[in-house]
Design a protein around this motif. Sequence first.
Motif, PDB file in Angstrom:
ATOM      1  N   ILE A 115       4.083  15.477 -41.876  1.00 59.80           N
ATOM      2  CA  ILE A 115       4.797  14.252 -42.232  1.00 59.80           C
ATOM      3  C   ILE A 115       6.257  14.525 -42.562  1.00 59.80           C
ATOM      4  CG2 ILE A 115       4.942  12.411 -43.955  1.00 59.80           C
ATOM      5  CD1 ILE A 115       1.886  12.377 -44.032  1.00 59.80           C
ATOM      6  N   VAL A 116       6.531  15.593 -43.307  1.00 58.29           N
ATOM      7  CA  VAL A 116       7.913  15.900 -43.677  1.00 58.29           C
ATOM      8  C   VAL A 116       8.749  16.198 -42.438  1.00 58.29           C
ATOM      9  CG1 VAL A 116       9.412  17.514 -44.905  1.00 58.29           C
ATOM     10  CG2 VAL A 116       7.310  16.678 -45.988  1.00 58.29           C
ATOM     11  N   ALA A 117       8.219  17.041 -41.546  1.00 53.13           N
ATOM     12  CA  ALA A 117       8.967  17.392 -40.336  1.00 53.13           C
ATOM     13  C   ALA A 117       9.200  16.160 -39.455  1.00 53.13           C
ATOM     14  CB  ALA A 117       8.219  18.469 -39.550  1.00 53.13           C
ATOM     15  N   LEU A 118       8.178  15.321 -39.314  1.00 53.28           N
ATOM     16  CA  LEU A 118       8.337  14.101 -38.516  1.00 53.28           C
ATOM     17  C   LEU A 118       9.346  13.153 -39.160  1.00 53.28           C
ATOM     18  CD1 LEU A 118       4.619  13.397 -37.516  1.00 53.28           C
ATOM     19  CD2 LEU A 118       6.503  13.921 -35.953  1.00 53.28           C
ATOM     20  N   THR A 119       9.300  13.057 -40.486  1.00 51.92           N
ATOM     21  CA  THR A 119      10.252  12.192 -41.188  1.00 51.92           C
ATOM     22  C   THR A 119      11.683  12.639 -40.933  1.00 51.92           C
ATOM     23  OG1 THR A 119       8.657  11.616 -42.922  1.00 51.92           O
ATOM     24  CG2 THR A 119      11.002  11.392 -43.454  1.00 51.92           C
ATOM     25  N   GLU A 120      11.931  13.920 -41.076  1.00 47.79           N
ATOM     26  CA  GLU A 120      13.278  14.440 -40.842  1.00 47.79           C
ATOM     27  C   GLU A 120      13.724  14.181 -39.407  1.00 47.79           C
ATOM     28  OE1 GLU A 120      12.760  18.489 -41.976  1.00 47.79           O
ATOM     29  OE2 GLU A 120      13.062  18.093 -44.128  1.00 47.79           O
ATOM     30  N   TYR A 121      12.810  14.339 -38.461  1.00 50.26           N
ATOM     31  CA  TYR A 121      13.147  14.111 -37.055  1.00 50.26           C
ATOM     32  C   TYR A 121      13.461  12.643 -36.791  1.00 50.26           C
ATOM     33  CZ  TYR A 121      12.393  13.356 -32.065  1.00 50.26           C
ATOM     34  OH  TYR A 121      12.537  12.957 -30.763  1.00 50.26           O
ATOM     35  N   PHE A 122      12.608  11.734 -37.280  1.00 49.85           N
ATOM     36  CA  PHE A 122      12.809  10.309 -37.031  1.00 49.85           C
ATOM     37  C   PHE A 122      14.089   9.799 -37.702  1.00 49.85           C
ATOM     38  CE2 PHE A 122       7.982   9.928 -36.473  1.00 49.85           C
ATOM     39  CZ  PHE A 122       8.081   9.947 -35.093  1.00 49.85           C
ATOM     40  N   VAL A 123      14.376  10.289 -38.903  1.00 55.08           N
ATOM     41  CA  VAL A 123      15.598   9.882 -39.591  1.00 55.08           C
ATOM     42  C   VAL A 123      16.824  10.373 -38.828  1.00 55.08           C
ATOM     43  CG1 VAL A 123      16.997  10.221 -41.682  1.00 55.08           C
ATOM     44  CG2 VAL A 123      14.556   9.679 -41.877  1.00 55.08           C
ATOM     45  N   ARG A 124      16.790  11.619 -38.407  1.00 55.72           N
ATOM     46  CA  ARG A 124      17.928  12.164 -37.656  1.00 55.72           C
ATOM     47  C   ARG A 124      18.135  11.408 -36.349  1.00 55.72           C
ATOM     48  NH1 ARG A 124      16.212  16.841 -37.453  1.00 55.72           N
ATOM     49  NH2 ARG A 124      15.417  16.964 -35.321  1.00 55.72           N
ATOM     50  N   ARG A 125      17.046  11.118 -35.639  1.00 58.53           N
ATOM     51  CA  ARG A 125      17.166  10.407 -34.365  1.00 58.53           C
ATOM     52  C   ARG A 125      17.687   8.990 -34.571  1.00 58.53           C
ATOM     53  NH1 ARG A 125      12.201   9.843 -30.129  1.00 58.53           N
ATOM     54  NH2 ARG A 125      11.599   8.164 -31.539  1.00 58.53           N
ATOM     55  N   TYR A 126      17.239   8.340 -35.644  1.00 56.65           N
ATOM     56  CA  TYR A 126      17.714   6.980 -35.930  1.00 56.65           C
ATOM     57  C   TYR A 126      19.221   6.984 -36.186  1.00 56.65           C
ATOM     58  CZ  TYR A 126      18.374   2.570 -38.443  1.00 56.65           C
ATOM     59  OH  TYR A 126      18.832   1.338 -38.851  1.00 56.65           O
ATOM     60  N   CYS A 127      19.678   7.925 -36.980  1.00 62.64           N
ATOM     61  CA  CYS A 127      21.106   8.008 -37.288  1.00 62.64           C
ATOM     62  C   CYS A 127      21.928   8.271 -36.032  1.00 62.64           C
ATOM     63  CB  CYS A 127      21.362   9.088 -38.337  1.00 62.64           C
ATOM     64  SG  CYS A 127      20.677   8.683 -39.972  1.00 62.64           S
ATOM     65  N   GLU A 128      21.412   9.142 -35.152  1.00 61.06           N
ATOM     66  CA  GLU A 128      22.124   9.421 -33.904  1.00 61.06           C
ATOM     67  C   GLU A 128      22.148   8.199 -32.996  1.00 61.06           C
ATOM     68  OE1 GLU A 128      19.940  12.699 -32.393  1.00 61.06           O
ATOM     69  OE2 GLU A 128      20.920  14.190 -33.676  1.00 61.06           O
ATOM     70  N   ARG A 129      21.029   7.507 -32.907  1.00 62.72           N
ATOM     71  CA  ARG A 129      20.935   6.358 -32.004  1.00 62.72           C
ATOM     72  C   ARG A 129      21.803   5.190 -32.465  1.00 62.72           C
ATOM     73  NH1 ARG A 129      15.883   5.439 -32.457  1.00 62.72           N
ATOM     74  NH2 ARG A 129      15.930   3.466 -33.588  1.00 62.72           N
ATOM     75  N   THR A 130      21.910   5.010 -33.784  1.00 64.56           N
ATOM     76  CA  THR A 130      22.674   3.892 -34.324  1.00 64.56           C
ATOM     77  C   THR A 130      24.088   4.295 -34.737  1.00 64.56           C
ATOM     78  OG1 THR A 130      21.811   4.315 -36.557  1.00 64.56           O
ATOM     79  CG2 THR A 130      20.570   2.777 -35.162  1.00 64.56           C
ATOM     80  N   ALA A 131      24.444   5.552 -34.462  1.00 58.95           N
ATOM     81  CA  ALA A 131      25.762   6.077 -34.834  1.00 58.95           C
ATOM     82  C   ALA A 131      26.017   5.887 -36.329  1.00 58.95           C
ATOM     83  CB  ALA A 131      26.866   5.405 -34.010  1.00 58.95           C
ATOM     84  N   SER A 132      24.967   6.087 -37.119  1.00 58.29           N
ATOM     85  CA  SER A 132      25.078   5.927 -38.569  1.00 58.29           C
ATOM     86  C   SER A 132      25.449   7.254 -39.220  1.00 58.29           C
ATOM     87  CB  SER A 132      23.748   5.436 -39.152  1.00 58.29           C
ATOM     88  OG  SER A 132      23.325   4.249 -38.533  1.00 58.29           O
ATOM     89  N   ALA A 133      26.015   7.147 -40.422  1.00 54.55           N
ATOM     90  CA  ALA A 133      26.279   8.359 -41.186  1.00 54.55           C
ATOM     91  C   ALA A 133      24.954   9.025 -41.550  1.00 54.55           C
ATOM     92  CB  ALA A 133      27.063   8.014 -42.451  1.00 54.55           C
ATOM     93  N   ARG A 134      24.995  10.310 -41.729  1.00 54.27           N
ATOM     94  CA  ARG A 134      23.788  11.053 -42.050  1.00 54.27           C
ATOM     95  C   ARG A 134      23.168  10.539 -43.351  1.00 54.27           C
ATOM     96  NH1 ARG A 134      23.329  17.653 -42.728  1.00 54.27           N
ATOM     97  NH2 ARG A 134      21.097  17.721 -43.219  1.00 54.27           N
ATOM     98  N   VAL A 135      21.857  10.358 -43.344  1.00 59.62           N
ATOM     99  CA  VAL A 135      21.129   9.853 -44.506  1.00 59.62           C
ATOM    100  C   VAL A 135      20.235  10.956 -45.048  1.00 59.62           C
ATOM    101  CG1 VAL A 135      19.443   8.165 -45.327  1.00 59.62           C
ATOM    102  CG2 VAL A 135      21.174   7.485 -43.650  1.00 59.62           C
ATOM    103  N   GLY A 136      20.341  11.215 -46.337  1.00 58.18           N
ATOM    104  CA  GLY A 136      19.452  12.169 -46.975  1.00 58.18           C
ATOM    105  C   GLY A 136      18.113  11.528 -47.302  1.00 58.18           C
ATOM    106  N   ILE A 137      17.141  12.350 -47.633  1.00 57.02           N
ATOM    107  CA  ILE A 137      15.798  11.854 -47.952  1.00 57.02           C
ATOM    108  C   ILE A 137      15.430  12.361 -49.339  1.00 57.02           C
ATOM    109  CG2 ILE A 137      13.401  11.695 -47.181  1.00 57.02           C
ATOM    110  CD1 ILE A 137      14.398  12.729 -44.427  1.00 57.02           C
ATOM    111  N   ALA A 138      15.241  11.437 -50.258  1.00 57.36           N
ATOM    112  CA  ALA A 138      14.891  11.825 -51.624  1.00 57.36           C
ATOM    113  C   ALA A 138      13.511  12.465 -51.665  1.00 57.36           C
ATOM    114  CB  ALA A 138      14.920  10.595 -52.533  1.00 57.36           C
ATOM    115  N   ARG A 139      13.330  13.413 -52.578  1.00 57.01           N
ATOM    116  CA  ARG A 139      12.025  14.068 -52.701  1.00 57.01           C
ATOM    117  C   ARG A 139      10.939  13.064 -53.070  1.00 57.01           C
ATOM    118  NH1 ARG A 139      12.317  19.528 -56.115  1.00 57.01           N
ATOM    119  NH2 ARG A 139      10.178  19.567 -55.326  1.00 57.01           N
TER     120      ARG A 139
END
Length: 245
Positions: A115-139
């Motif tokens: 789940i953690v690895a998939l979360t990081e991947y999906f968040v990164r891909r979303y930011c790239e696709r929407t040209a958004s600033a990088r978003v961190g993920i709270a613990r």
Amino acid sequence: LRGAGPFFAVSLSGRPDSEIESELFGRDGEGGLVSAARGATLYLEDISSLTVRLQRRLARVLWADPTRRAVRIIASTLVDLEEAVRFGRFLPDLHAHLGLIRLTIPPLRERREDIVALTEYFVRRYCERTASARVGIARTALAELTAYAWPGNARELQQTLEAALALTRGGELTAERIRTVLGRRPRRHVAPDVFPLRELERDYIGTVLARCNWNQSLAARRLGIGRNTLKRKIKSFKLDKSEAA
């Protein structure tokens, strides 16, 4: 040759028969993805959601026309098709056509380490696709995601994250945003690898109901239980349409 050909994908879940029929077989039996995918690959997502009438038509097309048997069918399902065949919910002929090679992927709740690895991947891909600033993920957000049962598996995780990210205005994805999307109250403190069975069942039934737009007959079929049983569980779990699973 088929591996070098196009890849067609169609989701079958929660859609009216007429729409699926037109997409797969075209209008008046002409065109459609089954025809377009000759010499190629056709992926049918959640094939168990097909009505028996459309199962019968698909089986007839796949078996009757030798030229169309060149279509490579890849199908996914969240239910046990062999059990569905036994209970008359899935046609043996279509099951036989699909059952040459079977791959069983454990549900996401049984591989929580992904789940953690998939979360990081999906968040990164979303930011790239929407040209958004990088978003961190709270613990705490990761803890919330890891604690959830994910009856919809990786697809549900991706959709949840994208919805939560759309609501995120700061630079960090929080547990509060995750709970907002899932419609969940803060959890009682439990060990991260302990999940009460009743809570998992409630999550799963609520999610299936939401994906079926609260059509209880459809949800009961997808859950493999009777409609009266489903009604009793809805009452027991105090589920309602305003609450996401």
